[in-house]
Design a protein around this motif. Structure first.
Motif, PDB file in Angstrom:
ATOM      1  N   ARG A 143       0.847  -1.190   0.000  1.00  0.00           N
ATOM      2  CA  ARG A 143       0.000   0.000   0.000  1.00  0.00           C
ATOM      3  C   ARG A 143       0.887   1.245   0.000  1.00  0.00           C
ATOM      4  NH1 ARG A 143      -1.973  -2.744   4.673  1.00  0.00           N
ATOM      5  NH2 ARG A 143      -3.500  -4.296   4.027  1.00  0.00           N
ATOM      6  N   GLN A 144       0.375   2.302  -0.461  1.00  0.00           N
ATOM      7  CA  GLN A 144       1.034   3.616  -0.436  1.00  0.00           C
ATOM      8  C   GLN A 144       2.240   3.726  -1.366  1.00  0.00           C
ATOM      9  OE1 GLN A 144       0.886   5.393   3.703  1.00  0.00           O
ATOM     10  NE2 GLN A 144       0.791   3.231   4.209  1.00  0.00           N
ATOM     11  N   MET A 145       2.485   2.677  -2.106  1.00  0.00           N
ATOM     12  CA  MET A 145       3.544   2.768  -3.101  1.00  0.00           C
ATOM     13  C   MET A 145       2.879   2.577  -4.459  1.00  0.00           C
ATOM     14  SD  MET A 145       6.451   0.579  -1.054  1.00  0.00           S
ATOM     15  CE  MET A 145       7.817   1.101  -2.067  1.00  0.00           C
ATOM     16  N   ASP A 146       2.477   3.682  -5.048  1.00  0.00           N
ATOM     17  CA  ASP A 146       1.640   3.605  -6.247  1.00  0.00           C
ATOM     18  C   ASP A 146       2.383   4.001  -7.521  1.00  0.00           C
ATOM     19  OD1 ASP A 146      -0.386   2.989  -4.468  1.00  0.00           O
ATOM     20  OD2 ASP A 146      -1.050   5.075  -4.312  1.00  0.00           O
ATOM     21  N   ILE A 147       3.020   5.164  -7.457  1.00  0.00           N
ATOM     22  CA  ILE A 147       3.624   5.716  -8.670  1.00  0.00           C
ATOM     23  C   ILE A 147       4.826   4.888  -9.118  1.00  0.00           C
ATOM     24  CG2 ILE A 147       4.757   7.735  -9.668  1.00  0.00           C
ATOM     25  CD1 ILE A 147       3.134   9.438  -7.647  1.00  0.00           C
ATOM     26  N   GLY A 148       5.723   4.620  -8.181  1.00  0.00           N
ATOM     27  CA  GLY A 148       6.944   3.902  -8.524  1.00  0.00           C
ATOM     28  C   GLY A 148       6.725   2.451  -8.901  1.00  0.00           C
ATOM     29  N   THR A 149       5.594   1.888  -8.498  1.00  0.00           N
ATOM     30  CA  THR A 149       5.328   0.494  -8.829  1.00  0.00           C
ATOM     31  C   THR A 149       4.448   0.374 -10.068  1.00  0.00           C
ATOM     32  OG1 THR A 149       3.334   0.403  -7.454  1.00  0.00           O
ATOM     33  CG2 THR A 149       5.421  -0.164  -6.393  1.00  0.00           C
ATOM     34  N   ALA A 150       4.066   1.527 -10.634  1.00  0.00           N
ATOM     35  CA  ALA A 150       3.190   1.548 -11.809  1.00  0.00           C
ATOM     36  C   ALA A 150       1.935   0.712 -11.563  1.00  0.00           C
ATOM     37  CB  ALA A 150       3.937   1.049 -13.045  1.00  0.00           C
ATOM     38  N   LYS A 151       1.359   0.925 -10.405  1.00  0.00           N
ATOM     39  CA  LYS A 151       0.163   0.180 -10.016  1.00  0.00           C
ATOM     40  C   LYS A 151      -0.993   0.511 -10.944  1.00  0.00           C
ATOM     41  CE  LYS A 151       0.305  -0.374  -5.407  1.00  0.00           C
ATOM     42  NZ  LYS A 151       0.187   0.217  -4.045  1.00  0.00           N
ATOM     43  N   PRO A 152      -1.859  -0.453 -11.221  1.00  0.00           N
ATOM     44  CA  PRO A 152      -3.044  -0.128 -12.025  1.00  0.00           C
ATOM     45  C   PRO A 152      -3.869   0.960 -11.330  1.00  0.00           C
ATOM     46  CG  PRO A 152      -3.156  -2.368 -11.115  1.00  0.00           C
ATOM     47  CD  PRO A 152      -1.770  -1.874 -10.909  1.00  0.00           C
ATOM     48  N   ALA A 163      13.088   2.238 -24.961  1.00  0.00           N
ATOM     49  CA  ALA A 163      12.518   3.568 -25.195  1.00  0.00           C
ATOM     50  C   ALA A 163      11.259   3.753 -24.345  1.00  0.00           C
ATOM     51  CB  ALA A 163      12.203   3.748 -26.675  1.00  0.00           C
ATOM     52  N   ARG A 164      10.454   2.695 -24.265  1.00  0.00           N
ATOM     53  CA  ARG A 164       9.237   2.762 -23.449  1.00  0.00           C
ATOM     54  C   ARG A 164       9.577   2.927 -21.977  1.00  0.00           C
ATOM     55  NH1 ARG A 164       4.022  -0.482 -25.136  1.00  0.00           N
ATOM     56  NH2 ARG A 164       3.663   0.002 -22.956  1.00  0.00           N
ATOM     57  N   ILE A 165      10.610   2.223 -21.551  1.00  0.00           N
ATOM     58  CA  ILE A 165      11.020   2.322 -20.146  1.00  0.00           C
ATOM     59  C   ILE A 165      11.465   3.750 -19.815  1.00  0.00           C
ATOM     60  CG2 ILE A 165      12.846   1.659 -18.535  1.00  0.00           C
ATOM     61  CD1 ILE A 165      12.577  -1.209 -19.625  1.00  0.00           C
ATOM     62  N   ASP A 166      12.282   4.321 -20.689  1.00  0.00           N
ATOM     63  CA  ASP A 166      12.740   5.690 -20.464  1.00  0.00           C
ATOM     64  C   ASP A 166      11.549   6.643 -20.350  1.00  0.00           C
ATOM     65  OD1 ASP A 166      15.307   4.822 -20.524  1.00  0.00           O
ATOM     66  OD2 ASP A 166      15.811   5.657 -22.474  1.00  0.00           O
ATOM     67  N   ARG A 167      10.601   6.463 -21.267  1.00  0.00           N
ATOM     68  CA  ARG A 167       9.430   7.326 -21.265  1.00  0.00           C
ATOM     69  C   ARG A 167       8.631   7.123 -19.979  1.00  0.00           C
ATOM     70  NH1 ARG A 167       5.941   5.487 -25.483  1.00  0.00           N
ATOM     71  NH2 ARG A 167       7.886   5.003 -26.577  1.00  0.00           N
ATOM     72  N   ARG A 168       8.501   5.874 -19.583  1.00  0.00           N
ATOM     73  CA  ARG A 168       7.688   5.591 -18.407  1.00  0.00           C
ATOM     74  C   ARG A 168       8.318   6.164 -17.135  1.00  0.00           C
ATOM     75  NH1 ARG A 168       4.713   0.300 -16.121  1.00  0.00           N
ATOM     76  NH2 ARG A 168       6.757  -0.534 -15.635  1.00  0.00           N
ATOM     77  N   VAL A 169       9.632   6.100 -17.062  1.00  0.00           N
ATOM     78  CA  VAL A 169      10.298   6.684 -15.898  1.00  0.00           C
ATOM     79  C   VAL A 169      10.037   8.192 -15.857  1.00  0.00           C
ATOM     80  CG1 VAL A 169      12.541   7.220 -14.887  1.00  0.00           C
ATOM     81  CG2 VAL A 169      12.062   4.899 -15.665  1.00  0.00           C
ATOM     82  N   ASP A 170      10.132   8.829 -17.018  1.00  0.00           N
ATOM     83  CA  ASP A 170       9.845  10.265 -17.068  1.00  0.00           C
ATOM     84  C   ASP A 170       8.420  10.544 -16.584  1.00  0.00           C
ATOM     85  OD1 ASP A 170      12.354  11.004 -17.979  1.00  0.00           O
ATOM     86  OD2 ASP A 170      11.807  10.817 -20.090  1.00  0.00           O
TER      87      ASP A 170
END
Length: 311
Positions: free
Chosen positions: A46-55, A210-217
């Motif tokens: 719980r509480q870890m949403d952004i960094g885990t790319a949670k649905p 490329a997708r990973i880089d974009r997703r991190v941004d």
RNA sequence: GCCGAGGUAGCUCAGUCGGUAGAGCAGGGGACUGAAAAUCCCCGUGUCGGCAGUUCGAUUCUGUCCCUCGGCA
């Protein structure tokens, strides 16, 4: 040969980080009125949403998710606990006749669900702490030498630098009185709980990176730094397991002024790429994997229909 | 146009007093049984800018051409 035809059927969807598992699985599950069982070692917190790319909440309304947001970041959790709890979730779905889609990037968790780990016991804290302090004082090589005396087979399988596995092997001896190599040899993942249709999502390396880089941004833009700052403010220690994961440890490093922002972003992206590569290594070794591109939902749906004998 | 510096691995560079080359970073491959977004192991052939000359032999010396970056016009 094990007769698997008697086993209940589930679909698994795996693949490297950032390949597009979430939207693919939601689309697929929707068509069969199924539900999703997460298999992600970080989305359970719980509480870890952004960094885990949670649905997102919207996505979780479209298709119900299980095994997401089930423990707090400071709670003990591991692959065996996952296997037990995910099994309960799947059992429930099966009872209600709801197709189960196990979706995630943590290979060991999927394995622990489908083929339970050997019967051991979670190491009690006292034993673990004792071994950890020995590790600190004597070093991995000394513990490896010690393991060699007590369980030579395991010592031969574990590299002298692999401190975690050396520690685990010693723990097992002390908590069960038996050697981990004996337990493994007797176990060998011989029994499965389910018959699985295994779908692996993949993309050409360049595209994935490329997708990973974009997703991190995107994670950064969505406020990853603030999320981590908030977790720290709530008193969650940077040494906690989930705080050591991708993104979280990087943000902590920046907040503690160990790395510049530029360096933080660079290593964050790099470490995501390396993680994706390790996931590939794991999933490539899975026999019977059906590899698809993330836009081949149609193909996947046909495979699922056949698998469930729906036509 | 002239003067200077340089063109070597995807990137930044080192090096060879002539015997076809090596670091860091990036990257690739693998392992994985209660920490797994963790932990660990292995991996460096590249027209040494092009062409010609000298030489048994040139990435290394010489000539010339091309390109890049400074400075001067």
């Amino acid at each position: 040969m094990v007769n698997t035809s008697e086993l209940p059927k589930i679909v698994t969807v795996c693949g490297p980080t950032g390949v597009g598992k979430t939207s693919f699985a939601i689309e697929l599950a929707k068509r069969f009125s199924g539900e999703i069982v997460g298999a992600d070692s970080m989305q359970i917190y719980r509480q870890m949403d952004i960094g885990t790319a949670k649905p997102t909440a919207a996505e979780r309304t479209t298709v119900r998710h299980h095994m997401v947001d089930i423990v707090d970041p400071n709670e003990a959790f591991d692959a065996a606990a996952y296997g037990r709890r995910a099994h309960q979730s799947v059992q429930q779905l099966l009872e209600e006749n709801i197709p189960a889609f196990v979706v995630g990037g943590t290979g060991l968790y999927i394995k622990a669900l489908v083929q339970p780990l050997f019967e051991g016991r979670a190491s009690d804290r006292e034993v673990r702490e004792r071994i950890q302090s020995r590790l600190k004082e004597e070093g991995a090589a000394a513990l490896h030498a010690n393991l060699k005396e007590r369980d030579p087979t395991a010592a031969a399988r574990i590299h002298p630098n692999d401190a975690y596995r050396i520690q685990r092997a010693l723990e097992v001896i002390e908590t069960t009185g038996r050697s981990i190599s004996d337990l493994h040899d007797a176990h060998r993942f011989s029994k499965a709980r389910y018959e699985t249709l295994e779908i692996g999502l993949t993309l050409p390396r360049e595209q994935l990176y490329a997708r990973i880089d974009r997703r991190v941004d995107q994670m950064i833009a969505a406020g990853l730094l603030e999320e981590v700052r908030g977790l720290l403010a709530l008193g969650f220690d940077p040494g906690l397991k989930p705080m050591q994961s991708l993104g979280y440890r990087h943000m902590v490093g920046f907040l503690q002024e160990r790395t510049s922002w530029e360096e933080t972003l660079r290593t964050l992206k790099r470490d995501h790429r390396r993680y994706a590569k390790r996931q590939f290594t794991w999933f490539k070794a899975v026999a019977g994997m059906n590899w698809l591109a993330p836009d081949q939902v149609e193909t996947a749906a046909e495979m699922v229909e056949r698998f469930f004998n729906l036509r």
